[in-house]
Write a protein that holds these residues in place. Structure first.
Motif, PDB file in Angstrom:
ATOM      1  N   VAL A   1      -8.074 -15.361   6.272  1.00 46.75           N
ATOM      2  CA  VAL A   1      -9.141 -15.216   7.269  1.00 46.75           C
ATOM      3  C   VAL A   1     -10.046 -14.022   6.962  1.00 46.75           C
ATOM      4  O   VAL A   1     -11.006 -13.773   7.702  1.00 46.75           O
ATOM      5  CB  VAL A   1      -8.579 -15.084   8.703  1.00 46.75           C
ATOM      6  CG1 VAL A   1      -7.824 -16.344   9.114  1.00 46.75           C
ATOM      7  CG2 VAL A   1      -7.699 -13.848   8.850  1.00 46.75           C
ATOM      8  N   GLY A   2      -9.741 -13.301   5.889  1.00 47.40           N
ATOM      9  CA  GLY A   2     -10.595 -12.171   5.558  1.00 47.40           C
ATOM     10  C   GLY A   2     -10.341 -11.678   4.148  1.00 47.40           C
ATOM     11  O   GLY A   2      -9.271 -11.928   3.577  1.00 47.40           O
ATOM     12  N   ARG A   3     -11.347 -11.005   3.581  1.00 44.72           N
ATOM     13  CA  ARG A   3     -11.225 -10.434   2.231  1.00 44.72           C
ATOM     14  C   ARG A   3     -11.831  -9.042   2.250  1.00 44.72           C
ATOM     15  O   ARG A   3     -12.984  -8.870   2.645  1.00 44.72           O
ATOM     16  CB  ARG A   3     -11.941 -11.322   1.207  1.00 44.72           C
ATOM     17  CG  ARG A   3     -11.932 -10.748  -0.207  1.00 44.72           C
ATOM     18  CD  ARG A   3     -12.565 -11.696  -1.218  1.00 44.72           C
ATOM     19  NE  ARG A   3     -11.646 -12.747  -1.625  1.00 44.72           N
ATOM     20  CZ  ARG A   3     -10.882 -12.719  -2.729  1.00 44.72           C
ATOM     21  NH1 ARG A   3     -10.942 -11.693  -3.557  1.00 44.72           N
ATOM     22  NH2 ARG A   3     -10.075 -13.727  -3.014  1.00 44.72           N
ATOM     23  N   LEU A   4     -11.051  -8.053   1.825  1.00 45.96           N
ATOM     24  CA  LEU A   4     -11.438  -6.637   1.865  1.00 45.96           C
ATOM     25  C   LEU A   4     -11.763  -6.187   0.442  1.00 45.96           C
ATOM     26  O   LEU A   4     -10.852  -6.040  -0.389  1.00 45.96           O
ATOM     27  CB  LEU A   4     -10.279  -5.809   2.429  1.00 45.96           C
ATOM     28  CG  LEU A   4      -9.669  -6.371   3.722  1.00 45.96           C
ATOM     29  CD1 LEU A   4      -8.375  -5.625   4.070  1.00 45.96           C
ATOM     30  CD2 LEU A   4     -10.661  -6.293   4.864  1.00 45.96           C
ATOM     31  N   PRO A   5     -13.047  -5.973   0.151  1.00 45.31           N
ATOM     32  CA  PRO A   5     -13.453  -5.723  -1.241  1.00 45.31           C
ATOM     33  C   PRO A   5     -12.903  -4.408  -1.785  1.00 45.31           C
ATOM     34  O   PRO A   5     -13.155  -3.336  -1.229  1.00 45.31           O
ATOM     35  CB  PRO A   5     -14.983  -5.664  -1.160  1.00 45.31           C
ATOM     36  CG  PRO A   5     -15.360  -6.153   0.204  1.00 45.31           C
ATOM     37  CD  PRO A   5     -14.176  -5.943   1.091  1.00 45.31           C
ATOM     38  N   GLY A   6     -12.133  -4.501  -2.852  1.00 47.10           N
ATOM     39  CA  GLY A   6     -11.658  -3.297  -3.547  1.00 47.10           C
ATOM     40  C   GLY A   6     -10.722  -2.426  -2.712  1.00 47.10           C
ATOM     41  O   GLY A   6     -10.561  -1.233  -2.985  1.00 47.10           O
ATOM     42  N   ALA A   7     -10.076  -3.011  -1.709  1.00 50.54           N
ATOM     43  CA  ALA A   7      -9.328  -2.192  -0.748  1.00 50.54           C
ATOM     44  C   ALA A   7      -7.954  -1.756  -1.252  1.00 50.54           C
ATOM     45  O   ALA A   7      -7.313  -0.911  -0.632  1.00 50.54           O
ATOM     46  CB  ALA A   7      -9.184  -2.944   0.579  1.00 50.54           C
ATOM     47  N   PHE A   8      -7.482  -2.345  -2.360  1.00 51.53           N
ATOM     48  CA  PHE A   8      -6.159  -1.992  -2.879  1.00 51.53           C
ATOM     49  C   PHE A   8      -6.296  -1.342  -4.255  1.00 51.53           C
ATOM     50  O   PHE A   8      -6.900  -1.917  -5.169  1.00 51.53           O
ATOM     51  CB  PHE A   8      -5.271  -3.239  -2.979  1.00 51.53           C
ATOM     52  CG  PHE A   8      -3.869  -2.939  -3.441  1.00 51.53           C
ATOM     53  CD1 PHE A   8      -2.968  -2.336  -2.578  1.00 51.53           C
ATOM     54  CD2 PHE A   8      -3.457  -3.247  -4.729  1.00 51.53           C
ATOM     55  CE1 PHE A   8      -1.669  -2.035  -3.004  1.00 51.53           C
ATOM     56  CE2 PHE A   8      -2.158  -2.961  -5.156  1.00 51.53           C
ATOM     57  CZ  PHE A   8      -1.268  -2.359  -4.284  1.00 51.53           C
ATOM     58  N   ASN A   9      -5.704  -0.182  -4.400  1.00 48.94           N
ATOM     59  CA  ASN A   9      -5.739   0.560  -5.663  1.00 48.94           C
ATOM     60  C   ASN A   9      -4.539   0.156  -6.519  1.00 48.94           C
ATOM     61  O   ASN A   9      -3.527   0.836  -6.565  1.00 48.94           O
ATOM     62  CB  ASN A   9      -5.742   2.051  -5.375  1.00 48.94           C
ATOM     63  CG  ASN A   9      -5.926   2.887  -6.623  1.00 48.94           C
ATOM     64  OD1 ASN A   9      -6.189   2.363  -7.712  1.00 48.94           O
ATOM     65  ND2 ASN A   9      -5.799   4.188  -6.476  1.00 48.94           N
TER      66      ASN A   9
ATOM     67  N   TYR B   1      -9.042  -0.979  -8.663  1.00 48.50           N
ATOM     68  CA  TYR B   1      -9.356  -1.478  -7.316  1.00 48.50           C
ATOM     69  C   TYR B   1      -9.500  -2.994  -7.309  1.00 48.50           C
ATOM     70  O   TYR B   1     -10.318  -3.553  -8.049  1.00 48.50           O
ATOM     71  CB  TYR B   1     -10.651  -0.833  -6.802  1.00 48.50           C
ATOM     72  CG  TYR B   1     -10.506   0.655  -6.588  1.00 48.50           C
ATOM     73  CD1 TYR B   1      -9.678   1.145  -5.590  1.00 48.50           C
ATOM     74  CD2 TYR B   1     -11.171   1.562  -7.395  1.00 48.50           C
ATOM     75  CE1 TYR B   1      -9.523   2.516  -5.398  1.00 48.50           C
ATOM     76  CE2 TYR B   1     -11.016   2.931  -7.216  1.00 48.50           C
ATOM     77  CZ  TYR B   1     -10.195   3.391  -6.214  1.00 48.50           C
ATOM     78  OH  TYR B   1     -10.041   4.740  -6.032  1.00 48.50           O
TER      79      TYR B   1
ATOM     80  N   VAL C   1      -6.711 -10.763   4.251  1.00 46.04           N
ATOM     81  CA  VAL C   1      -6.112 -10.825   5.576  1.00 46.04           C
ATOM     82  C   VAL C   1      -5.685 -12.272   5.792  1.00 46.04           C
ATOM     83  O   VAL C   1      -6.482 -13.194   5.596  1.00 46.04           O
ATOM     84  CB  VAL C   1      -7.111 -10.400   6.666  1.00 46.04           C
ATOM     85  CG1 VAL C   1      -6.442 -10.398   8.038  1.00 46.04           C
ATOM     86  CG2 VAL C   1      -7.690  -9.020   6.350  1.00 46.04           C
TER      87      VAL C   1
ATOM     88  N   ASN D   1      -2.098  -7.978   7.048  1.00 50.20           N
ATOM     89  CA  ASN D   1      -3.340  -7.213   6.968  1.00 50.20           C
ATOM     90  C   ASN D   1      -3.821  -6.942   5.556  1.00 50.20           C
ATOM     91  O   ASN D   1      -4.985  -6.600   5.360  1.00 50.20           O
ATOM     92  CB  ASN D   1      -3.146  -5.847   7.637  1.00 50.20           C
ATOM     93  CG  ASN D   1      -2.781  -5.979   9.089  1.00 50.20           C
ATOM     94  OD1 ASN D   1      -3.509  -6.601   9.858  1.00 50.20           O
ATOM     95  ND2 ASN D   1      -1.643  -5.407   9.477  1.00 50.20           N
ATOM     96  N   PHE D   2      -2.925  -7.103   4.575  1.00 49.31           N
ATOM     97  CA  PHE D   2      -3.223  -6.453   3.303  1.00 49.31           C
ATOM     98  C   PHE D   2      -2.454  -7.150   2.180  1.00 49.31           C
ATOM     99  O   PHE D   2      -1.587  -6.563   1.543  1.00 49.31           O
ATOM    100  CB  PHE D   2      -2.790  -4.977   3.450  1.00 49.31           C
ATOM    101  CG  PHE D   2      -3.616  -4.011   2.663  1.00 49.31           C
ATOM    102  CD1 PHE D   2      -4.935  -3.772   3.001  1.00 49.31           C
ATOM    103  CD2 PHE D   2      -3.071  -3.320   1.590  1.00 49.31           C
ATOM    104  CE1 PHE D   2      -5.699  -2.869   2.279  1.00 49.31           C
ATOM    105  CE2 PHE D   2      -3.831  -2.417   0.866  1.00 49.31           C
ATOM    106  CZ  PHE D   2      -5.145  -2.185   1.214  1.00 49.31           C
TER     107      PHE D   2
ATOM    108  N   ALA E   1       0.819  -1.215   0.000  1.00 54.29           N
ATOM    109  CA  ALA E   1       0.000   0.000   0.000  1.00 54.29           C
ATOM    110  C   ALA E   1       0.853   1.264   0.000  1.00 54.29           C
ATOM    111  O   ALA E   1       0.381   2.326  -0.405  1.00 54.29           O
ATOM    112  CB  ALA E   1      -0.937   0.015   1.202  1.00 54.29           C
TER     113      ALA E   1
END
Lengths: 178, 178
Positions: free
Chosen positions: A149-157, A163, A168, A128-129, A41
């Motif tokens: 353990v997790g998925r962050l929708p569109g969180a990385f540009n 996006y 995670v 985290n990312f 990031a």
């Protein structure tokens, strides 16, 4: 026989704690990684001061990987992922020099970091990312015992794809409730 | 008729940006919340300086909720959750004074923060560390449009229950890839 003699597969890199004299070798490796804008990031336009702050000053420890008497091939940091009541889970970041890809250096750094984490008293490790398009990294972390353990929708540009999701990933290092 | 007249349900609190003159009211609300050690990772023994740094200095903006001409009842911050290529996702933290629980203040702050987030150019909001035993908060965030997108095993050292899971919750605020 297809690999150049100066970088034989199977020669384990030496990993030792970062020293300020490593900076001239470490900075271009990090700049190269961040500039690509496809894995971390940190802004592709990060200044040397910003990179020093996040990679050297903010973490608890920073390490470098190098073949004996050779140049720095990779670097990683380790730090608590949360303050106080979350400080038993650590976070690490790893970067391998582009020219040293494919020699198992990231894997060796990750294994080393897990040993360090336990020695420092951490009970688990969290990423985290992890950029969802970075499938090589995801496969490697899974092979080394991490789970998504997790998925962050569109969180990385992503600098070429736009996006995309970030994952995670987590690995428990010490079992038990206390 | 069962509520005391000085705190009628349905009176919307006023939310405005934090001013340094609010600190004497804000600090004890945060100390009370952190000391309980059941919702936030911040150490129960955080000093006033540490709390000022994480709640006032580090975030992009901090707000307070109060009934008109009444005392501060809650406070929240908003900040980017990641640097550079993740800085389009924001993170918020909310604390309601114990004496003001049950009046919808957290809900009002969360709605306000979503409006602020969009106004500040954020595209999504992420909570990194919702304690899994804090079911009241989880239900509230779900009612306000957040989804659980991750679960961190044993990542929170609950001061009465020991290690419990923490959840990652997420809400997209602005759709579209660019």
């Amino acid at each position: 026989m297809s690999r150049p003699a100066q970088s034989p597969a199977g020669v384990a890199p030496e990993i030792r704690e970062y020293r300020e004299s490593d900076w001239p070798e470490v900075l271009p490796i990090l700049e190269e990684a961040f500039r690509a804008g496809d894995t971390y990031a940190f802004s592709p336009h990060s200044t040397a001061e910003e990179i020093h702050r996040v990679w050297i000053e903010a973490p608890a420890r920073t390490f470098v990987a190098r073949e004996p008497d050779g140049p720095v091939q990779g670097t990683y940091f380790i730090k608590a992922n949360q303050p106080g009541l979350g400080a038993h889970v650590c976070n690490c970041g790893y970067v391998t020099a582009q020219r040293a890809q494919g020699r198992g250096i990231a894997a060796r750094m990750c294994e080393h970091s897990q040993e360090q984490a336990v020695a420092l008293g951490f009970r688990a490790m969290q990423f985290n990312f992890v950029v969802a398009t970075n499938t090589r990294a995801i496969r490697l972390w899974e092979r080394l015992g991490f789970s998504v353990v997790g998925r962050l929708p569109g969180a990385f540009n992503h600098q070429t794809l736009g996006y995309v999701d970030a994952l995670v990933m987590f690995k428990t290092l010490v079992e038990g409730n206390r």
